[in-house]
Design a protein around this motif. Structure first.
Motif, PDB file in Angstrom:
ATOM      1  N   MET A 127       1.538 -47.311   3.097  1.00 21.69           N
ATOM      2  CA  MET A 127       0.507 -48.107   2.687  1.00 21.69           C
ATOM      3  C   MET A 127       0.716 -49.171   3.162  1.00 21.69           C
ATOM      4  N   LYS A 128      -0.413 -49.374   3.215  1.00 22.80           N
ATOM      5  CA  LYS A 128      -0.644 -50.963   3.679  1.00 22.80           C
ATOM      6  C   LYS A 128      -0.977 -52.125   2.928  1.00 22.80           C
ATOM      7  N   LEU A 129       0.299 -53.413   3.633  1.00 28.07           N
ATOM      8  CA  LEU A 129       0.215 -54.268   2.933  1.00 28.07           C
ATOM      9  C   LEU A 129      -1.058 -55.343   3.116  1.00 28.07           C
ATOM     10  N   ASP A 130      -1.127 -55.491   4.134  1.00 24.04           N
ATOM     11  CA  ASP A 130      -2.418 -56.334   3.991  1.00 24.04           C
ATOM     12  C   ASP A 130      -4.041 -55.982   3.600  1.00 24.04           C
ATOM     13  N   GLU A 131      -3.742 -54.327   3.410  1.00 19.07           N
ATOM     14  CA  GLU A 131      -5.108 -53.789   2.669  1.00 19.07           C
ATOM     15  C   GLU A 131      -4.740 -53.776   0.757  1.00 19.07           C
ATOM     16  N   ILE A 132      -3.898 -55.206   0.325  1.00 21.50           N
ATOM     17  CA  ILE A 132      -3.248 -54.815  -0.897  1.00 21.50           C
ATOM     18  C   ILE A 132      -4.137 -56.258  -1.235  1.00 21.50           C
ATOM     19  N   ARG A 133      -5.314 -55.699  -2.474  1.00 18.18           N
ATOM     20  CA  ARG A 133      -5.915 -57.970  -2.472  1.00 18.18           C
ATOM     21  C   ARG A 133      -6.862 -57.023  -4.046  1.00 18.18           C
ATOM     22  N   ARG A 134      -7.339 -58.246  -4.221  1.00 21.40           N
ATOM     23  CA  ARG A 134      -8.229 -58.081  -5.783  1.00 21.40           C
ATOM     24  C   ARG A 134      -8.594 -59.658  -5.745  1.00 21.40           C
ATOM     25  N   GLU A 135      -9.806 -59.675  -6.745  1.00 23.26           N
ATOM     26  CA  GLU A 135     -10.249 -60.955  -6.985  1.00 23.26           C
ATOM     27  C   GLU A 135      -9.989 -61.574  -8.071  1.00 23.26           C
ATOM     28  N   TYR A 136      -9.885 -62.571  -8.345  1.00 18.33           N
ATOM     29  CA  TYR A 136      -9.751 -63.075  -9.561  1.00 18.33           C
ATOM     30  C   TYR A 136     -11.225 -63.770 -10.114  1.00 18.33           C
ATOM     31  N   VAL A 137     -10.639 -63.531 -11.347  1.00 14.80           N
ATOM     32  CA  VAL A 137     -12.434 -63.231 -12.687  1.00 14.80           C
ATOM     33  C   VAL A 137     -12.412 -63.857 -13.719  1.00 14.80           C
ATOM     34  N   GLN A 138     -11.482 -64.705 -14.354  1.00 15.29           N
ATOM     35  CA  GLN A 138     -10.858 -65.219 -15.227  1.00 15.29           C
ATOM     36  C   GLN A 138     -11.730 -66.947 -14.874  1.00 15.29           C
ATOM     37  N   ASP A 139     -11.821 -67.257 -15.790  1.00 10.73           N
ATOM     38  CA  ASP A 139     -12.535 -68.708 -15.871  1.00 10.73           C
ATOM     39  C   ASP A 139     -11.866 -70.052 -15.600  1.00 10.73           C
ATOM     40  N   GLY A 140     -12.350 -70.626 -14.767  1.00 10.69           N
ATOM     41  CA  GLY A 140     -11.677 -71.752 -13.664  1.00 10.69           C
ATOM     42  C   GLY A 140     -10.913 -72.342 -15.279  1.00 10.69           C
ATOM     43  N   LEU A 141     -10.628 -73.741 -14.291  1.00 10.78           N
ATOM     44  CA  LEU A 141     -10.307 -74.684 -14.575  1.00 10.78           C
ATOM     45  C   LEU A 141     -10.318 -75.510 -14.286  1.00 10.78           C
ATOM     46  N   ARG A 142     -10.367 -76.998 -15.813  1.00 10.93           N
ATOM     47  CA  ARG A 142     -11.198 -78.044 -14.705  1.00 10.93           C
ATOM     48  C   ARG A 142     -10.446 -79.197 -15.906  1.00 10.93           C
ATOM     49  N   ARG A 143     -10.390 -80.649 -14.710  1.00 14.24           N
ATOM     50  CA  ARG A 143      -9.708 -81.744 -14.629  1.00 14.24           C
ATOM     51  C   ARG A 143     -10.197 -82.417 -16.561  1.00 14.24           C
ATOM     52  N   GLU A 144     -11.540 -82.422 -17.255  1.00 14.72           N
ATOM     53  CA  GLU A 144     -11.737 -82.626 -18.866  1.00 14.72           C
ATOM     54  C   GLU A 144     -10.981 -81.850 -19.129  1.00 14.72           C
ATOM     55  N   ALA A 145     -10.343 -80.110 -18.757  1.00 18.92           N
ATOM     56  CA  ALA A 145      -9.967 -79.830 -20.054  1.00 18.92           C
ATOM     57  C   ALA A 145      -8.757 -79.595 -20.222  1.00 18.92           C
ATOM     58  N   LEU A 146      -8.397 -80.517 -19.587  1.00 20.54           N
ATOM     59  CA  LEU A 146      -6.602 -80.366 -19.587  1.00 20.54           C
ATOM     60  C   LEU A 146      -6.356 -81.743 -20.394  1.00 20.54           C
ATOM     61  N   LYS A 147      -4.839 -81.258 -21.069  1.00 21.47           N
ATOM     62  CA  LYS A 147      -4.331 -82.476 -21.661  1.00 21.47           C
ATOM     63  C   LYS A 147      -3.829 -83.857 -21.179  1.00 21.47           C
ATOM     64  N   ASP A 148      -3.057 -85.278 -21.616  1.00 24.39           N
ATOM     65  CA  ASP A 148      -2.888 -86.074 -20.684  1.00 24.39           C
ATOM     66  C   ASP A 148      -1.453 -85.570 -20.606  1.00 24.39           C
ATOM     67  N   ASN A 149      -0.652 -84.649 -21.251  1.00 20.31           N
ATOM     68  CA  ASN A 149       0.595 -84.895 -21.969  1.00 20.31           C
ATOM     69  C   ASN A 149       0.353 -82.864 -21.217  1.00 20.31           C
ATOM     70  N   PRO A 150       1.582 -83.168 -19.980  1.00 16.55           N
ATOM     71  CA  PRO A 150       1.508 -81.319 -19.629  1.00 16.55           C
ATOM     72  C   PRO A 150       2.505 -80.116 -20.604  1.00 16.55           C
ATOM     73  N   ILE A 151       3.768 -80.640 -21.253  1.00 14.38           N
ATOM     74  CA  ILE A 151       3.920 -80.566 -22.381  1.00 14.38           C
ATOM     75  C   ILE A 151       2.891 -79.671 -23.441  1.00 14.38           C
ATOM     76  N   GLU A 152       2.189 -80.704 -23.442  1.00 15.07           N
ATOM     77  CA  GLU A 152       1.551 -79.812 -24.896  1.00 15.07           C
ATOM     78  C   GLU A 152       0.158 -79.040 -23.949  1.00 15.07           C
ATOM     79  N   GLN A 153      -0.237 -79.012 -22.357  1.00 16.46           N
ATOM     80  CA  GLN A 153      -0.960 -78.093 -21.880  1.00 16.46           C
ATOM     81  C   GLN A 153       0.197 -77.117 -22.016  1.00 16.46           C
ATOM     82  N   PHE A 154       1.216 -77.135 -21.982  1.00 14.09           N
ATOM     83  CA  PHE A 154       2.024 -75.715 -21.629  1.00 14.09           C
ATOM     84  C   PHE A 154       2.086 -74.762 -22.994  1.00 14.09           C
ATOM     85  N   GLU A 155       2.360 -75.378 -23.758  1.00 14.13           N
ATOM     86  CA  GLU A 155       2.440 -74.951 -25.176  1.00 14.13           C
ATOM     87  C   GLU A 155       1.762 -73.820 -25.467  1.00 14.13           C
ATOM     88  N   ILE A 156      -0.342 -74.930 -25.134  1.00 12.29           N
ATOM     89  CA  ILE A 156      -1.497 -74.241 -24.984  1.00 12.29           C
ATOM     90  C   ILE A 156      -0.870 -72.949 -23.634  1.00 12.29           C
TER      91      ILE A 156
END
Length: 213
Positions: A1-30
């Motif tokens: 097994m060659k660990l340095d060859e194990i990789r993948r791309e991350y393809v989900q939607d990104g995260l933008r500041r305007e999408a975040l709640k002002d309170n992190p607990i509320e953001q975490f619950e989402i």
């Protein structure tokens, strides 16, 4: 097994500041609800709990989140456990939620505060009977001679508490982790991940800043 060859791309939607709640607990619950709704995410309430002992040695283990409110993140444990011994010396703690399936992570930095006996008892009595018996049977983090010995202790406790309710052990408790920083991480293409850190301010509000990946 060659660990340095194990990789993948991350393809989900990104995260933008305007999408975040002002309170992190509320953001975490989402995010937690989305992790629960993603059926392929195993144990969405599982979190890595990191503590440090008297020698400065960090240790980690997976624990289940059992409650969440504006005061903190709640978990329960044997008060004789390694984590409880560490927290008695240094109550600074970190929680990590690794939601790999949806390419997200959340890291909580804070301090662990013991819960009241009433709060601990309320949760303990809500657990399945077998889980209550297991709490009595296990001297958590201490050596045990064999699996057979552990199971024999469990059976002994089952016989002892065969009639009536199982009482709260005096060595069983819980903690509320009061956060002062919470990081939200969303995987991005080409390793250009989106990271946002919430930092609690003296007036109780939260500042938010983007971090480099």
């Amino acid at each position: 097994m060659k660990l340095d060859e194990i990789r993948r791309e991350y393809v989900q939607d990104g995260l933008r500041r305007e999408a975040l709640k002002d309170n992190p607990i509320e953001q975490f619950e989402i995010w937690l609800q989305q992790a629960v709704d993603a059926k392929f995410t195993a144990d969405p309430t599982a979190m890595v709990v990191a503590t440090v002992d008297a020698q400065g040695q960090p240790s980690q283990r997976i624990v289940l989140l059992k409650n969440l409110d504006q005061n903190g993140f709640v978990f329960f444990t044997n008060t004789g456990s390694k984590k409880a011994q560490d927290l008695a010396i240094n109550n600074k703690i970190s929680l990590h939620f690794p939601w790999h399936a949806i390419e997200r992570q959340v890291i909580v930095y804070g301090e662990a505060q013991p819960l009241s006996t009433a709060a601990v008892a309320k949760y303990f009595l809500s657990r399945p009977k077998e889980s209550q018996l297991a709490a009595w049977a296990s001297q958590q983090s201490r050596p045990v001679s064999s699996r057979q010995a552990l199971m024999q202790t469990f059976q002994n406790m089952k016989s002892k508490f065969a009639k009536g309710d199982i009482p709260l052990p005096d060595f069983w408790g819980g903690y509320s982790v009061v956060p002062h920083k919470i990081e939200f991480w969303q995987g991005g293409e080409h390793r250009l991940h989106d990271r946002f850190m919430y930092v609690k301010q003296p007036d109780g509000s939260w500042s938010i800043e983007r971090l480099n990946p």
